[in-house]
Design an enzyme around this catalytic site. Structure first.
Site, mmCIF file in Angstrom:
data_model
loop_
_atom_site.group_PDB
_atom_site.id
_atom_site.type_symbol
_atom_site.label_atom_id
_atom_site.label_comp_id
_atom_site.label_asym_id
_atom_site.label_seq_id
_atom_site.Cartn_x
_atom_site.Cartn_y
_atom_site.Cartn_z
ATOM 1 N N SER A 194 -8.757 -0.661 -4.921
ATOM 2 C CA SER A 194 -9.021 -0.200 -3.258
ATOM 3 C C SER A 194 -10.527 0.119 -3.203
ATOM 4 O O SER A 194 -11.168 -0.698 -3.356
ATOM 5 C CB SER A 194 -8.166 1.080 -3.252
ATOM 6 O OG SER A 194 -7.525 1.346 -1.955
ATOM 7 N N LYS B 10 0.821 -1.047 0.093
ATOM 8 C CA LYS B 10 0.067 -0.161 0.150
ATOM 9 C C LYS B 10 0.907 1.089 -0.038
ATOM 10 O O LYS B 10 1.209 1.945 0.997
ATOM 11 C CB LYS B 10 -0.973 0.012 1.244
ATOM 12 C CG LYS B 10 -2.372 0.685 1.069
ATOM 13 C CD LYS B 10 -2.886 0.356 -0.117
ATOM 14 C CE LYS B 10 -4.228 1.248 -0.147
ATOM 15 N NZ LYS B 10 -5.008 1.079 -1.408
#
Length: 587
Positions: A386, A191
């Site tokens: 996401s 991430k």
């Protein structure tokens, strides 16, 4: 003195009259463009559909009479929806002789180009011609043009074929110079959205994932072009090492990339021979799309477009504003579709790198409610990553293009500490009187305390656990199995198929057909939701708020604009973000 006053008055009156005249003429011209745009076209025999590969390709184009009046292709915003409708109509309409692709500079993600390319390949089944010409072919436009029966290029033109690179920009040192430090809270090894604000180079994990997905995209591009041009994919890839944009034009013919060198007048002559006419009659995609038949039935499959950044409330920005997925608006729209008895199935067309985790959760819940009454199928565009994947994961069935960017299952929070700027550089000092330990949580002028840091990290980890739970339920997997392929990692559509994040590779049409099958429909009409905001409404909104300076900043900063704009808006957004790890500046 009287003579001077008369001259001043005459000048003022003159300027006023000219202003009124220009306002009236401008209004008449704009209304004329809008009126003409609403009229269905009349086709002549042997008309050619001209696709001008310039401007920006979006899921749905917002009308902009200024762009049409000024005739500037670079200002154009072309809707993939209109292009696909026009190509479908051209395939079956006897008055359309063929398609002319006019190369230029088209800004688009690879998955959108791939969907458009598949539509052109389908069109060729009609045995009508497809011809491409350009002064200069950019890599993306050449990818589209490679389907053509004949590819022409200006004798002094250029063909850019260089492979794919991702070059993120890092702002850490810049922020430190102005006294700002980012306090980061995240879950997920991959991430890496926060990396530009905390590092000066890619992490090893980020470098690994970027190399993986750009290689997969490039292999897919080479495979497609190889099939059309009858050149081995490995050979095409080797051409990218030869600085093709700087190669002599005749070399493109020798290498099999193009068929012939000619100027624009030679291209016109060639189109005249193909159509058997003295003057080629062109029609634009936006005009031909108006003749597209969506089906005539009371039973409907609704295609709901959700593209742009995910936000909890609409953010102002005027005509230049990027598209947004506004959580509360989507929830309201899906509730309306759920209760519309004529709508038998819904296809969610998602093209988003994510955004607000809270808004993503609310939309996920709305999709679950919708599923209870009718089938919900997802069609992924350029990105459904996401927060975009958060929306998608709970659908009955998921389609992606091979080059779609998806996954990025992870959460982060990022809060700027501006102590260095406010206190050290500007000389501002802060004090506080409070009743409780957490009364001044998030206060300016100081970094987070250890307790605040721990609380924020726990908050982010709870968000990640919930994300895993949603994906596990939707994809019928165990949370531990999802975690092993999550960690914020980005996958292409073809990679996501192998790890069961999507169900099938295919286009929006494939998704519509699947939704209809699940609803038991043989005859149905396709509707598009939500309707685009009328141009005049957006003009009035801009006039009220004004965004001239923002437009100038966007034009001046270019690729720097989006990350800096994100920092600016941090305090106005949900602190928990589910976004793709970076701005995918693939070139």
């Amino acid at each position: 003195m009287n003579s001077f006053l008369k001259q001043v008055l005459a000048t003022v009156v003159g300027f006023f009259c000219i202003g009124i005249f220009m306002l009236v003429m401008g209004t008449v011209m704009m209304l004329s463009v809008i009126a003409l745009g609403n009229q269905k076209p009349t086709l002549d025999e042997k008309t050619v559909l001209r696709l001008n590969l310039n401007g920006t390709l979006t899921e749905q184009a917002r009308e902009n009479p200024f762009a049409e009046l000024m005739g500037n292709p670079a200002m154009a915003e072309q809707g993939l929806d209109n292009l696909l409708k026009a190509i479908k109509t051209a395939k079956t309409n006897d008055k359309i002789a063929g398609i002319y692709l006019e190369g230029g500079v088209l800004s688009a993600d690879f998955a959108s180009l791939e969907e458009l390319r598949k539509a052109l390949l389908d069109f060729k089944k009609s045995k009508k011609f497809v011809v491409a010409y350009a002064d200069n072919y950019m890599q993306g436009t050449y990818y589209l043009a490679s389907v053509a029966d004949k590819i022409l290029i200006n004798p002094e033109g250029m063909l850019d074929w260089h492979g794919i690179a991702s070059q993120p920009i890092f702002f850490k040192d810049l922020l430190e110079k102005v006294g700002v430090k980012m306090q980061v809270f995240r879950v997920g090894t991959y991430k890496s959205y926060v990396e530009p604000y905390t590092r000066t180079e890619m992490s090893d994990a980020n470098r690994e994932q970027v190399h993986s997905f750009i290689s997969d995209i490039w292999n897919n591009v080479c495979k497609d072009v190889a099939a059309s041009r009858h050149i081995k994919a490995e050979t095409l890839s080797s051409y990218a090492d030869r600085y093709m944009a700087l190669t002599k034009t005749p070399e493109y013919v020798k290498l099999g990339l193009v068929d012939s060198l000619t100027y624009i007048d030679g291209t016109r002559d060639y189109l005249r021979r193909l159509t058997g006419t003295e003057k080629v009659k062109f029609i634009s995609p936006s005009a031909l799309a108006q003749l597209h038949e969506a089906g005539d039935s009371d039973d409907k499959v609704a295609v709901y477009y959700a593209f742009g950044g995910i936000v909890g409330a609409e953010q102002s920005g005027g005509l230049s504003q990027e598209a947004q997925i506004v959580g509360p608006k989507v929830v309201e729209d899906l509730d309306r579709l759920m209760n519309d008895e004529k709508v038998k199935a819904v296809v969610l067309r998602i093209n988003s790198g994510g955004g607000s985790a809270y808004a993503s959760e609310q939309m996920w819940h709305a999709i679950q409610q919708l599923k209870k009454k009718k089938p919900v199928v997802v069609s992924m565009g350029g990105m459904a990553a996401s927060g975009g994947y958060y929306m998608a994961c709970g659908a009955d069935y998921i389609f992606a293009e091979p080059t779609t960017l998806t996954g990025s299952i992870g959460i982060f929070g990022m809060v700027p500490d501006a102590t260095g700027l406010l206190t050290d550089k500007l000389g501002l000092h802060f004090d506080v009187v409070k009743t409780n330990e957490a009364s001044d949580f998030g206060a300016m002028g100081r970094p987070f305390s250890a307790a605040e840091t721990a609380a924020m990290q726990n908050y982010v980890e709870r968000g990640y656990s919930l994300f895993l739970k949603r994906v596990a339920a939707g994809r019928k997997m165990k949370p531990e199995a999802v975690d092993s392929i999550a960690q914020g990692r980005v996958w292409t559509g073809s990679q996501a198929l192998k790890i069961k994040l999507v169900d099938r590779l295919g286009t929006l049409d494939n998704a519509v057909a699947e939704a209809a099958r699940r609803a038991g429909l043989k005859e149905y009409a396709v509707t598009e939701e939500p309707g685009m905001t009328p141009w005049l409404d957006r003009l009035m909104k801009t006039a009220q708020g004004g965004d001239y300076l923002e437009q100038q900043l966007r034009a001046t900063l270019g690729v720097y604009y989006q990350p800096l704009h994100f920092i600016k808006g941090l305090r106005g957004t949900d602190c928990l973000q589910a976004r793709i790890p970076f701005e995918p500046n693939l070139n």
